[in-house]
Design a protein around this motif. Structure first.
Motif, short mmCIF file in Angstrom:
data_model
loop_
_atom_site.label_atom_id
_atom_site.label_comp_id
_atom_site.label_asym_id
_atom_site.label_seq_id
_atom_site.Cartn_x
_atom_site.Cartn_y
_atom_site.Cartn_z
N UNK A 151 17.16 -15.68 9.16
CA UNK A 151 18.53 -15.96 8.25
C UNK A 151 19.47 -15.62 9.34
N UNK A 152 19.39 -14.44 10.21
CA UNK A 152 20.63 -14.27 10.73
C UNK A 152 20.84 -15.25 12.07
N UNK A 153 19.70 -15.78 12.55
CA UNK A 153 19.60 -16.92 13.58
C UNK A 153 20.20 -18.49 13.27
N UNK A 154 19.58 -18.51 11.99
CA UNK A 154 19.95 -19.95 11.38
C UNK A 154 21.40 -19.74 11.02
N UNK A 155 21.93 -18.61 10.16
CA UNK A 155 23.18 -18.40 9.82
C UNK A 155 24.35 -18.81 10.87
N UNK A 156 23.88 -18.14 11.98
CA UNK A 156 24.81 -18.16 13.06
C UNK A 156 24.85 -19.53 13.55
N UNK A 157 23.89 -20.32 13.71
CA UNK A 157 23.84 -21.62 14.11
C UNK A 157 24.56 -22.70 13.22
N UNK A 158 24.35 -22.45 12.00
CA UNK A 158 25.09 -23.41 10.92
C UNK A 158 26.53 -23.09 10.95
N UNK A 159 27.06 -21.57 11.25
CA UNK A 159 28.37 -21.41 11.25
C UNK A 159 29.19 -21.76 12.49
N UNK A 160 28.45 -21.63 13.60
CA UNK A 160 29.18 -21.73 14.86
C UNK A 160 28.86 -23.04 15.50
N UNK A 161 27.74 -23.85 15.21
CA UNK A 161 27.30 -24.91 16.04
C UNK A 161 27.26 -26.20 14.86
N UNK A 162 26.54 -26.10 13.80
CA UNK A 162 26.16 -27.22 13.07
C UNK A 162 27.34 -27.49 12.13
N UNK A 163 28.29 -26.92 11.68
CA UNK A 163 29.10 -26.91 10.89
C UNK A 163 30.18 -28.15 11.43
N UNK A 164 30.65 -27.65 12.68
CA UNK A 164 31.51 -28.88 13.34
C UNK A 164 30.71 -30.24 13.68
N UNK A 165 29.57 -30.25 13.53
CA UNK A 165 28.77 -31.43 13.77
C UNK A 165 28.56 -32.15 12.36
N UNK A 166 28.46 -31.48 11.22
CA UNK A 166 28.59 -32.08 9.91
C UNK A 166 30.10 -32.50 9.62
N UNK A 167 30.99 -31.93 9.92
CA UNK A 167 32.62 -32.57 9.95
C UNK A 167 32.50 -33.68 10.70
N UNK A 168 32.20 -33.82 11.87
CA UNK A 168 32.46 -34.74 12.81
C UNK A 168 31.62 -35.96 12.38
#
Length: 263
Positions: A57-74
């Motif tokens: 949960x900690x690892x996936x949460x960090x990836x979603x917040x820091x790396x994946x969220x900008x990808x989804x917006x883009x």
């Protein structure tokens, strides 16, 4: 037609002429792609807000917040189709899931009768076959008691214009209607649902779609023997690169989407 211009990575099966065909010589190869944006989709698998394995949960949460969220917006800004695949038990919290749902998905049509082989009791590992069942996991039993309370993480939650799907068949109907051919995957877990769901990379590759994984937008579920080197995650990425499709990075994907947006 706008295109996603980006570099992808494959893991080769062999070597060039003149190079010994032995495993220490088998390496990655890169290629440059130009993918029509209207034929591309971002598929987000099991991007859950919480998980019973605390470290995952900690690892996936960090990836979603820091790396994946900008990808989804883009991806949204570039006009790509954005699809959430949060597992069948999660979809009902999101009204978007009824788009492209079949009568069977909606509970209006019974499932077809199961094949009689293997026998039903064997498939369920009951009766005389109970010894072949995996031991029950207390944490999993607790987790699935009430799945209706679980949600997709806020950082990548569905927005208006996104799609939510329940099954591989539903995903295929959506892609066929929208004439999508290229699937960029992100989410969790790399060595489980990303690979093996009926809407995952392997199944959709077998249907003929062009599949690529954003390899820094995913994480596998590790164990005591592998967590230090993230070996199960790396092995799953390599499995996709060698026999399913390719991989790329969030940096490549973001740059490609931003180039479309800035045109």
């Amino acid at each position: 037609m706008p295109t996603l211009d980006l570099t992808v990575r494959f893991l080769r099966h062999g070597t060039d002429d003149g190079v010994s065909c032995v495993e220490p010589e088998i390496r990655h190869e890169e290629r440059r792609w130009r993918v029509p944006a209207e034929q591309a989709a971002l598929v987000l698998v099991d991007c859950w807000a919480e998980h019973f394995i605390e470290s995952h949960e900690a690892a996936s949460g960090r990836i979603m917040r820091d790396t994946l969220a900008p990808v989804v917006r883009a991806a949204r800004e570039a006009g790509l189709t954005v699809i959430h695949a949060p597992s069948p038990t999660y979809v009902h919290a999101y009204p978007q899931w009824v788009a492209y749902a079949s009568d069977r998905d909606l509970g209006m049509e019974p499932a077809p009768p199961a094949d009689d082989w293997p026998p039903a009791e064997f498939r369920r590992k009951e009766g005389e076959h109970a010894a072949f069942a995996r031991p029950p996991e207390p944490k999993v039993r607790e987790w699935i008691t009430d799945p209706s309370r679980y949600r997709i993480a806020d950082a990548v939650a569905p927005e208006e214009g996104d799609f939510v799907i329940k099954t591989g068949e539903q995903l295929h109907r959506l892609l066929k209607h929208r004439q999508v051919l290229h699937l960029f995957y992100a989410g969790f877990a790399t060595n489980m649902c990303i690979l093996y769901r009926d809407y995952g990379t392997r199944a959709m590759s077998q249907r003929g779609y062009n599949v690529s994984l954003l390899r820094d937008c995913t994480a596998g579920i590790e164990c005591a023997d592998t967590v230090e080197g993230q070996w199960l995650t790396r092995g799953a990425v390599y499995a996709i690169e060698v026999s399913v499709g390719s991989s790329t990075t969030s940096r490549e994907f973001l740059a490609a989407c931003e180039a479309i947006r800035d045109c």
